[in-house]
Design a protein around this motif. Structure first.
Motif, PDB file in Angstrom:
ATOM      1  N   GLY A  84      -9.607  74.390  42.380  1.00 49.62           N
ATOM      2  CA  GLY A  84      -9.614  75.700  42.065  1.00 49.62           C
ATOM      3  C   GLY A  84      -8.234  76.214  41.811  1.00 49.62           C
ATOM      4  N   ILE A  85      -7.451  75.716  42.874  1.00 46.73           N
ATOM      5  CA  ILE A  85      -5.661  76.028  42.685  1.00 46.73           C
ATOM      6  C   ILE A  85      -5.285  75.512  41.553  1.00 46.73           C
ATOM      7  N   ASP A  86      -5.534  74.209  41.041  1.00 44.79           N
ATOM      8  CA  ASP A  86      -5.207  73.535  39.967  1.00 44.79           C
ATOM      9  C   ASP A  86      -5.534  74.127  38.786  1.00 44.79           C
ATOM     10  N   GLY A  87      -6.833  75.002  38.668  1.00 51.37           N
ATOM     11  CA  GLY A  87      -7.198  75.850  37.712  1.00 51.37           C
ATOM     12  C   GLY A  87      -6.649  77.025  37.512  1.00 51.37           C
ATOM     13  N   LEU A  88      -6.157  77.706  38.545  1.00 52.98           N
ATOM     14  CA  LEU A  88      -5.694  78.726  38.655  1.00 52.98           C
ATOM     15  C   LEU A  88      -4.102  78.575  38.028  1.00 52.98           C
ATOM     16  N   ILE A  89      -3.357  77.585  38.364  1.00 53.22           N
ATOM     17  CA  ILE A  89      -2.169  77.363  37.936  1.00 53.22           C
ATOM     18  C   ILE A  89      -1.993  77.235  36.505  1.00 53.22           C
ATOM     19  N   ALA A  90      -3.153  76.326  36.122  1.00 53.96           N
ATOM     20  CA  ALA A  90      -3.270  76.219  34.299  1.00 53.96           C
ATOM     21  C   ALA A  90      -3.562  77.432  33.650  1.00 53.96           C
ATOM     22  N   ASP A  91      -4.507  78.224  34.219  1.00 55.60           N
ATOM     23  CA  ASP A  91      -4.913  79.361  33.623  1.00 55.60           C
ATOM     24  C   ASP A  91      -3.785  80.650  33.448  1.00 55.60           C
ATOM     25  N   THR A  92      -2.927  80.739  34.727  1.00 54.46           N
ATOM     26  CA  THR A  92      -1.835  81.638  34.516  1.00 54.46           C
ATOM     27  C   THR A  92      -0.611  80.988  33.807  1.00 54.46           C
ATOM     28  N   ALA A  93      -0.646  79.644  33.726  1.00 56.61           N
ATOM     29  CA  ALA A  93       0.454  79.089  32.832  1.00 56.61           C
ATOM     30  C   ALA A  93      -0.017  79.683  31.328  1.00 56.61           C
TER      31      ALA A  93
END
Length: 321
Positions: free
Chosen positions: A76-85
């Motif tokens: 979930g954290i990795d997905g959040l980082i990708a989405d915000t990028a």
């Protein structure tokens, strides 16, 4: 000291590698550094996470608990980082816009449309005969937009990451050598065309050949297809008088070949604009589609056979609103 995301990554790396030394290599740290980090994490969590064994390390009961939670949290954290990028890229002016097209006459108009809405962007293009690799690249964020195409009953499967917007469905026409007797007719019967030798594109994953075959079967015949070619090579085979073929209605005649409508309009082709749903063009998709429609109208007006067909078939092959 509070527990941090990087601490969870260290714990997972140790468990996955089964060794502090191998974990250090995967994390690009030194082995003493990983050992010191693990001791700090264990102090924070209040217990030992790994047992040291001769063959390496193994999680303790507490370690298993921490690992189960870490493995649930990190994706979930990795997905959040990708989405915000991706969101940050959308907010900023993109440095490069990657466009593509199948064998359709709309790529130039797509470039012009993108330059109108994003004049500062550096636009690059490429072409491919099958739409499926381009659709894959759009879904994987390797392209921002593309002109694709499909046929009735063989439509492109939707992708969660890609917006597909049909532009127009147009008839498929016959492509003939300029010296062929059928050029004297206003339209060509498909069953009569079955008597000729054909040049066809290679069987591909875009299902064009499958669609053609399904329509051919309704005539009770299948053409003899000794020539397999695409693009310029296919045109040259037809120009040489060796074969007939099919083309999009927007195909612009060149010396040596003639385009004629098929009687009864048995075959159709759909032009589609596609863009990455979260890419830099997502907010401009409808405007680009509108401008692409204007370009399509210009191409259609410059195609005599298509213009005559339109007069005889009012209300058909309308642009998508």
């Amino acid at each position: 000291m509070d527990l941090e995301v990087r601490h969870l990554r260290v714990v997972c790396a140790i468990a996955e590698s089964g060794s502090l030394t191998r974990a250090a290599a995967s994390l690009r740290m030194t082995q003493p550094g990983v050992s010191a980090q693990l001791r700090r994490i264990e102090r924070i969590l209040g217990g030992t996470l790994f047992e040291r064994r001769q063959a390496g390390v193994a999680p303790t009961a507490l370690g298993e608990l921490v690992l189960s939670r870490a493995r649930a949290i990190l994706p979930g954290i990795d997905g959040l980082i990708a989405d915000t990028a991706r969101a940050a890229r959308r907010r900023s002016a993109p440095a490069r816009i990657r466009l593509a097209s199948v064998g359709a006459p709309l790529l130039g108009h797509l470039v012009l449309a993108v330059r109108e809405v994003l004049p500062e962007a550096d636009v690059t293009t490429r072409c491919q005969y099958s739409p499926l690799p381009l659709l894959d690249d759009l879904a994987a964020d390797r392209l921002e937009a593309a002109v694709l195409g499909d046929s009735p009953g063989c439509e492109l499967a939707p992708r969660a990451e890609v917006t597909l917007r049909p532009l127009v469905t147009e008839p498929v026409f016959a492509l003939l050598p300029a010296t062929h007797p059928l050029t004297a007719r206003d339209e060509v019967d498909l069953a009569r065309l079955m008597e000729e030798e054909w040049a066809v594109p290679r069987a591909d994953s875009d299902r064009t050949r499958e669609y053609w075959s399904s329509v051919f079967s309704l005539t009770g015949r299948h053409p003899h297809t000794p020539y397999e070619a695409e693009g310029r090579q296919l045109i040259e085979i037809v120009r040489a008088g060796l074969a007939v073929s099919l083309c999009q209605a927007t195909f612009i005649e060149v010396p040596g070949v003639v385009v004629r409508p098929l009687a009864g309009n048995p075959l159709w082709y759909r032009h589609i604009l596609a863009w990455h749903r979260e890419g830099p063009l997502a907010g401009h998709g409808p405007e680009i589609l509108r401008r692409l429609g204007e370009g399509y109208d210009a191409i259609r007006a410059a195609t005599p056979a298509y213009a005559v067909w339109r007069e005889r078939n009012p209300g058909k092959a309308l642009l998508t609103e």
